[in-house]
Design an enzyme around this catalytic site. Structure first.
Site, PDB file in Angstrom:
ATOM      1  N   ASP A  58       2.050 -10.934   3.381  1.00  0.00           N
ATOM      2  CA  ASP A  58       1.876  -9.368   3.357  1.00  0.00           C
ATOM      3  C   ASP A  58       2.073  -9.060   1.974  1.00  0.00           C
ATOM      4  O   ASP A  58       1.957  -7.813   2.439  1.00  0.00           O
ATOM      5  CB  ASP A  58       1.844  -9.062   5.341  1.00  0.00           C
ATOM      6  CG  ASP A  58       2.941  -8.914   5.799  1.00  0.00           C
ATOM      7  OD1 ASP A  58       3.515 -10.051   5.431  1.00  0.00           O
ATOM      8  OD2 ASP A  58       3.738  -8.188   5.269  1.00  0.00           O
ATOM      9  N   ASN A  59       3.320  -9.036   1.617  1.00  0.00           N
ATOM     10  CA  ASN A  59       3.957  -8.533   0.490  1.00  0.00           C
ATOM     11  C   ASN A  59       3.525  -9.296  -0.784  1.00  0.00           C
ATOM     12  O   ASN A  59       4.455  -8.848  -1.901  1.00  0.00           O
ATOM     13  CB  ASN A  59       4.992  -8.547   0.678  1.00  0.00           C
ATOM     14  CG  ASN A  59       5.925  -7.465   2.405  1.00  0.00           C
ATOM     15  OD1 ASN A  59       5.032  -6.868   2.547  1.00  0.00           O
ATOM     16  ND2 ASN A  59       6.693  -8.208   2.849  1.00  0.00           N
ATOM     17  N   LYS A  87       2.643   6.147   2.122  1.00  0.00           N
ATOM     18  CA  LYS A  87       3.615   5.435   2.903  1.00  0.00           C
ATOM     19  C   LYS A  87       4.763   6.303   3.759  1.00  0.00           C
ATOM     20  O   LYS A  87       5.535   7.112   3.566  1.00  0.00           O
ATOM     21  CB  LYS A  87       4.203   4.590   2.070  1.00  0.00           C
ATOM     22  CG  LYS A  87       5.051   3.739   3.107  1.00  0.00           C
ATOM     23  CD  LYS A  87       6.009   2.431   2.166  1.00  0.00           C
ATOM     24  CE  LYS A  87       6.625   1.006   2.666  1.00  0.00           C
ATOM     25  NZ  LYS A  87       7.257   0.299   1.990  1.00  0.00           N
ATOM     26  N   ARG A 121      -3.339  -7.562   0.111  1.00  0.00           N
ATOM     27  CA  ARG A 121      -2.716  -7.982  -0.509  1.00  0.00           C
ATOM     28  C   ARG A 121      -3.288  -9.784  -0.138  1.00  0.00           C
ATOM     29  O   ARG A 121      -4.392 -10.154   0.847  1.00  0.00           O
ATOM     30  CB  ARG A 121      -0.917  -8.322  -0.122  1.00  0.00           C
ATOM     31  CG  ARG A 121      -1.046  -8.082   1.795  1.00  0.00           C
ATOM     32  CD  ARG A 121      -1.433  -5.868   2.103  1.00  0.00           C
ATOM     33  NE  ARG A 121      -1.062  -4.964   1.633  1.00  0.00           N
ATOM     34  CZ  ARG A 121       0.136  -4.733   1.759  1.00  0.00           C
ATOM     35  NH1 ARG A 121       1.431  -4.944   2.046  1.00  0.00           N
ATOM     36  NH2 ARG A 121      -0.158  -3.562   0.887  1.00  0.00           N
ATOM     37  N   GLY A 128       5.511   4.643  13.042  1.00  0.00           N
ATOM     38  CA  GLY A 128       4.598   5.033  11.659  1.00  0.00           C
ATOM     39  C   GLY A 128       5.118   5.382  10.723  1.00  0.00           C
ATOM     40  O   GLY A 128       4.208   6.481   9.236  1.00  0.00           O
TER      41      GLY A 128
END
Length: 656
Positions: free
Chosen positions: A310-311, A148, A225, A161
């Site tokens: 999305d989490n 990440k 997810r 990013g």
């Protein structure tokens, strides 16, 4: 079987008849089924774009300058068969910054969508994260590893990013902290910073700051997810956005079958010949794991901060740490995210929001089963949450031998007392193991009461908590406007609920100003004495139900169980901030010290003190994923124990 390697004794393991060593960076056992099973983007160039018909896009990480290890979690790295010798290698930072690819890894970014703060946002995806592959360890367990902060991907949108040092330290520490608290979570193996500098406007105020690009290694069974299933969503009636693979039932079937066979194999084998039963049972399992997860959050005062679809992990893990927070002073409406002005993801709303997200998952699966068929199962969420919550709470209160109907009232009154007195969530729970049963030393009750009073917020602290965010005249005008025309408020991004919350804050502030310091102490003592009386009566029934167990034996039993369920140490914001401040100056010792402490959150053996940093200026720090926080620290340093109530300057920490 032992062999001599590098002058040290190393173990070999026999797994299914095969001789297996602990791995090295060069010999990790990669077997990346996700990329073999799910469709991959045919475009190999790395540029921001919509990605239809695909679940992954192949893309390499972007190197950083002079990567340097901040910290590594040995327990997490052991999951992929990397031992302490490997963590001492000088090239570790090269591999886990993305500068050097691990042999066998195939970097890829995952495509997903999401409902963000209740509105469908369309394609999102791994804008700063890269799947490296799945490592099968010596125990035949499969772990996906991911970087990440490793650079741009097709899903980066307008971002770079990257992640900064401060947000990465927070995610690294909290991932491991929750794991050791017994809460399902993704893990963090390493945190690597660099001399690559990136620019951040922390508060979106035009004040740009240079930050060090930092990369963490995340580990989980999968990072799929809820939003992974939303890439098939047709145009949303509110936002007009749609998923990049709208209508592609074939890909949805492939994705759901992959998830069930890989992570719910018991469902696959039980319903191999009935697709509908298999999919419904899968959805019910996701409901149960999600409800259990949020129940555990509530029991330790953890607030995620951004519970967008999305989490939300499909396998019931805490995922994507951003503006999270553990509560210090208990407040049911605690919101760690400074930009969540409406309190959508407040502590007391987390169960409701997780249930709402499950409804959106049901809609996302509507190509294979009617959404209403799946939504009919959502009552299971309430039942599972209540069961998990009460089971954990009874352990936290030491109610081991009898389940009384009034237990929920006892628990609720405890929370009300903490709220009214501004008590520290973690320490108020932890001290309850010292409460004496009838027939044991009575003076312990007075000592416990004194300790509880020491954990209450002072008048000065509460006045800081209840500061107004708008002028009374402005508030009055907006309230009048909202009563006359609520639609106008929505157009300017304000709700009547927010305004009423501000009214409550200002009223509470005025009440506190009028109250003398001694009056508050008297009120706190009365409130806690009343609750302890209620608790004592409930423990009498516990003693009766314990049968032949003596009072002293029951007292010891309760203390052991309670101290194993009420943590002594949590990742408080101010502790993270102290570690971040030192790390920004090149000193990573406090990050490593905190990591060690958080690996034993229930321990009574740790006896460590830290000096809270003094400063003459107001610090600004990015405490979440690319976002920010601020704190003003008093000029005088003070000795502060890791398990003590936070210093007053911690109130000013703000995460966005």
């Amino acid at each position: 079987i032992l062999s001599r390697m590098r002058g040290r004794v190393r173990c070999r393991f026999i797994v299914r008849g095969c001789l297996r060593l602990m791995a090295t960076f060069e010999t990790l056992n990669f077997d990346s089924t996700a990329l073999r099973t799910l469709p991959i983007d045919s475009e190999k160039q790395n540029y921001v774009r919509g990605v239809p018909g695909s679940c992954f896009s192949l893309v390499d990480p972007t190197p950083v300058r002079k990567p340097e290890l901040v910290a590594a979690s040995r327990p997490a790295m052991n999951l992929i068969d990397l031992d302490e010798d490997q963590l001492k290698r000088p090239d570790l930072a090269l591999y886990f910054s993305g500068n050097r690819l691990l042999p066998g890894s195939v970097p890829a970014a995952h495509c997903y969508c999401g409902h963000q703060f209740g509105r469908f946002a369309g394609q999102l995806g791994d804008g700063a994260a890269l799947y490296l592959g799945e490592v099968v360890n010596k125990n035949n367990q499969r772990w996906e590893i991911q970087l990440k902060g490793s650079g741009k991907t097709p899903y980066s949108r307008t971002a770079d990013g990257r992640k900064v040092l401060r947000s990465s330290i927070r995610e690294f520490l909290c991932s491991e902290a929750l794991y050791h608290l017994g809460i399902p979570t993704t893990r963090a193996g390493t945190c690597v910073t660099s001399d690559t500098w990136i620019r951040r406007d922390i508060f979106y105020s035009g004040n740009v700051k240079d930050e060090r690009a930092t990369v963490i290694l995340r580990i989980a069974p999968t990072f799929i997810r809820f939003g992974s299933f939303e890439i098939f969503k047709p145009a949303d009636p509110v936002t007009g956005r749609e998923g990049p693979s709208v209508g592609r039932k074939d890909i949805l079937v492939t994705l759901i079958d992959y998830v069930i066979s890989s992570f719910f194999p018991h469902i696959q084998s039980a319903f191999e010949h009935s697709t509908e039963d298999r999919y419904v049972t899968f959805f019910k399992e996701v409901i149960k794991s999600t409800a259990h997860l949020v129940a555990l959050w509530q029991c330790v005062g953890f607030t995620h901060g951004v519970l967008n679809t999305d989490n939300m992990s499909i396998v019931g893990l805490t995922i994507d740490y951003g503006p999270f927070g553990f509560m210090d002073r208990f407040h049911p409406g605690f919101v760690p995210n400074g930009t969540d002005s409406g309190g959508r993801y407040a502590y007391n709303k987390q169960p409701e929001m997780c249930r709402w997200n499950l409804g959106k998952l049901a809609e996302a699966l509507s190509l294979v089963l009617p959404a209403e068929l799946l939504k009919a199962e959502l009552d299971l969420f309430d039942k599972t949450f209540e069961k998990s919550y009460m089971e954990k709470m009874r352990l936290k209160f030491g109610l081991l031998h009898h389940q009384a109907d009034e237990d929920s009232d006892l628990i609720e009154s405890f929370f009300e007392t903490m709220d009214q007195t501004g008590s520290d969530f973690t320490n108020s729970f932890r001290c309850l193991s010292r409460f004496p049963l009838r027939g044991t030393k009575g003076e312990e009750r007075e000592r416990l009461l004194d300790y509880l009073l020491s954990q209450c917020s002072t008048k000065e602290e509460l006045l800081k908590h209840y500061r107004a965010t708008m002028e009374p005249s402005q508030l009055s005008m907006l309230m009048d406007l909202g009563r006359a025309n609520p639609l106008v408020l929505s157009l300017i991004g304000v709700s009547m609920e927010q305004l009423q919350h501000e009214v409550d804050i200002q009223e509470r502030h005025q009440q506190l100003k009028a109250m003398g310091g001694e009056d508050k102490l008297v009120a706190n003592r009365e409130l806690w004495s009343r609750w302890l009386d209620q608790y004592s009566k409930r423990l009498d029934t516990e003693l009766e139900a314990a049968g032949e167990v003596t009072v002293d034996e029951l007292q010891d039993q309760r203390a052991r169980v309670m101290n194993a369920n009420n943590p002594r140490f949590i990742l408080r914001n101010y502790l993270a901030q102290n570690a971040i401040k030192l790390a920004e100056n090149g000193d990573y010792s406090e990050v490593r010290r905190l990591l060690h402490l958080l690996e034993s959150p229930f321990s009574d053996e740790e006896d460590i003190e830290t000096t809270v940093m003094g400063a003459d200026i107001c610090q600004q720090a990015d405490l979440s994923s690319g976002e920010g926080a601020s704190t003003c620290v008093s000029a005088s340093s003070q000795v502060q124990s890791y398990d003590s109530k936070p210093p007053i300057w911690a109130i000013d920490l703000r995460v966005t």
